[in-house]
Design a protein around this motif. Structure first.
Motif, PDB file in Angstrom:
ATOM      1  N   SER A  51       0.808  -1.218   0.000  1.00  0.00           N
ATOM      2  CA  SER A  51       0.000   0.000   0.000  1.00  0.00           C
ATOM      3  C   SER A  51       0.843   1.271   0.000  1.00  0.00           C
ATOM      4  O   SER A  51       0.353   2.338  -0.302  1.00  0.00           O
ATOM      5  N   ARG A 138     -16.095  -4.355   0.467  1.00  0.00           N
ATOM      6  CA  ARG A 138     -15.006  -4.867   1.305  1.00  0.00           C
ATOM      7  C   ARG A 138     -14.364  -6.098   0.664  1.00  0.00           C
ATOM      8  O   ARG A 138     -15.011  -6.824  -0.077  1.00  0.00           O
ATOM      9  N   LYS A 168      -9.927  -1.865   9.219  1.00  0.00           N
ATOM     10  CA  LYS A 168      -9.946  -2.531   7.923  1.00  0.00           C
ATOM     11  C   LYS A 168     -10.861  -3.733   8.031  1.00  0.00           C
ATOM     12  O   LYS A 168     -10.513  -4.745   8.627  1.00  0.00           O
ATOM     13  N   TYR A 170     -13.491  -6.806   6.670  1.00  0.00           N
ATOM     14  CA  TYR A 170     -13.749  -7.793   5.632  1.00  0.00           C
ATOM     15  C   TYR A 170     -15.200  -8.242   5.715  1.00  0.00           C
ATOM     16  O   TYR A 170     -15.833  -8.161   6.766  1.00  0.00           O
ATOM     17  N   ASP A 403      -4.262  -8.098   5.756  1.00  0.00           N
ATOM     18  CA  ASP A 403      -4.381  -6.658   5.483  1.00  0.00           C
ATOM     19  C   ASP A 403      -3.348  -6.178   4.464  1.00  0.00           C
ATOM     20  O   ASP A 403      -3.621  -5.263   3.672  1.00  0.00           O
ATOM     21  N   PHE A 407      -5.620  -4.804   1.273  1.00  0.00           N
ATOM     22  CA  PHE A 407      -5.800  -3.351   1.250  1.00  0.00           C
ATOM     23  C   PHE A 407      -4.640  -2.629   0.586  1.00  0.00           C
ATOM     24  O   PHE A 407      -4.438  -1.442   0.817  1.00  0.00           O
ATOM     25  N   LYS A 408      -3.900  -3.326  -0.250  1.00  0.00           N
ATOM     26  CA  LYS A 408      -2.750  -2.675  -0.880  1.00  0.00           C
ATOM     27  C   LYS A 408      -3.183  -1.672  -1.951  1.00  0.00           C
ATOM     28  O   LYS A 408      -2.388  -0.871  -2.416  1.00  0.00           O
ATOM     29  N   GLU A 410      -5.265   0.639  -1.366  1.00  0.00           N
ATOM     30  CA  GLU A 410      -5.565   1.926  -0.706  1.00  0.00           C
ATOM     31  C   GLU A 410      -4.316   2.806  -0.659  1.00  0.00           C
ATOM     32  O   GLU A 410      -3.195   2.330  -0.613  1.00  0.00           O
TER      33      GLU A 410
END
Length: 410
Positions: A51, A138, A168, A170, A403, A407-408, A410
């Motif tokens: 991220s 999500r 974060k 899911y 995570d 969520f990379k 974001e």
């Protein structure tokens, strides 16, 4: 005066010795990481952009950079609950609370039933709820239970609750096999540890219902074996962004013989619980199972006392194996690790009585930059209870790992 000071001095010395022993014990409980540390261009291209825009050359770099709970010596420890310090006790406690509700595991699922191509039924228990299509923003975490298990087990519910909360979040889809977790058996097919078809079909169903949604998966025990084989079979075609295998029985013959060995806990805790779970499903669906062309002996199944007997009468018979041991050898996932091209983390305990340390292919993890193995000194099988009041240790480390990949963007 000097004599009066002796008891105080003795107490100080005893306290210091105790503290040193505690410090030494905690140090021994640090996690051990086994992973390939060579640079790999394929990993960097497929999964190595985090991220922050950094490029990680292999999964070891990812873990050391972004997962302190698994790699930082100051915090990466699994210190067991004092009265659950052995693998047998950890495992027995896990079995004992399997269906209990605690603040850590109290959730309500939203069930989705899925009719498979052979008219069989599987189910997904969603948490907090199912939101198909564009409504699902999500990442989705898919949880795969172990043998005789379901979405209702304490450790599955606990993992689902943690993944769905926090900064974060899911959406969790906990999978139930045919005939398990109150899922009706509507065809004569029975799941085995070597059969990845149902899991693959469930994944495609989720992808179709939730397009462009990032997916991660966690397998528990037998579910970990299925997940490992699936990833090895698909190689670089896997739709998953990351995967975790917890207490995977990589060598299923070694695991099967360990579980089959005569011992107090095997004979009085593990075997009775596993066998009873399978028997309940067989009894509920006896007529359907008898109607199969395989020629199952339902009466013989209901007389069994060990999982090896059940696997010989059901899975081995269905797949044409001579007995359960031939089936276990064929179902093992060890040989698939080398082909995995999805960031893959395995977590095992050295004192696991069900999937023994000798069955873990350590060398495989030092030769594939997409795979990593974390070993804990204590934890048993699916236990890993820590703290004075037992709580599951691995929940936060697994979420921390997911995570990184989920969520990379974001």
């Amino acid at each position: 005066m000097a004599l009066n000071a002796l008891p105080i001095l003795g107490t100080i010395i005893a306290g210091a010795v105790l503290l040193l022993r505690i410090f030494k014990y905690v140090k021994q409980c640090r996690l051990k990481l086994i992973a390939d540390d060579h640079s790999d261009e394929e990993f960097a291209q497929r999964a190595g952009i985090d991220s922050r825009g950094n490029t990680c050359k292999n999964i070891k770099t990812v873990l050391e950079t972004h997962c302190p709970l698994l790699t930082d010596p100051t915090v990466a420890s699994m210190v067991p609950t004092p009265y659950l310090c052995g693998g047998m006790l950890q495992t027995a406690y896990c079995v004992n609370i399997a269906l209990k509700s605690t603040p850590q595991s109290e959730i309500t699922y939203d069930r989705e039933s899925i009719i498979m191509s052979d008219k069989g039924t599987m189910s997904l228990d969603w948490y907090p709820e199912r939101r198909p299509g564009a409504q699902c923003t999500r990442p989705i975490a898919i949880l795969i239970p172990g043998v005789g298990g379901s979405s209702y087990e304490h450790h599955v519910r606990s993992m689902a609750k943690l993944l769905a909360t926090g900064n974060k979040k899911y959406r969790v889809a906990a999978m139930n096999y045919r005939g398990s977790g109150r899922t009706p058996l509507t065809s004569s097919k029975i799941n085995g540890a070597h059969d990845t078809d149902d899991f693959g079909d469930i994944l495609q169903h989720i992808i179709k219902s939730h397009p462009n949604t990032l997916l991660v998966a966690l397998g528990f025990s037998l579910g970990a074996n299925i997940l490992t084989r699936y990833l090895g079979e698909l190689k670089d075609k896997s739709p998953l962004a990351a995967a975790v295998a917890l207490c995977c029985p990589f060598d299923m013959e070694i695991a099967g013989r360990s579980l089959d060995a005569k011992s107090f806990l095997n004979d009085n805790v593990f075997q009775p619980n596993l066998v009873a779970s399978i028997k309940r499903s067989v009894e509920r669906n006896a007529d359907l199972i008898r109607s199969s062309d395989v020629g199952y002996d339902v009466d013989a199944v209901m007389q069994t006392k060990r999982m090896s007997e059940i696997d010989s009468l059901l899975i081995a018979k269905k797949c044409g194996f001579k007995n359960c041991w031939d089936y276990y050898r064929a179902a093992s996932s060890t040989q698939y690790i080398q082909y995995i091209r999805t960031p893959y983390l395995a977590i095992n305990a050295l004192d696991d009585p069900v999937t023994p340390y000798r069955g873990i292919p350590l060398d495989m993890f030092s030769q594939n930059p997409f795979t990593a193995l974390v070993l804990a000194r204590h934890g048993g099988h699916l236990g890993f209870f820590s703290g004075i009041t037992p709580k599951i240790w691995y929940l936060e480390p697994i979420k921390e790992y997911f995570d990184v990949f989920a969520f990379k963007r974001e």
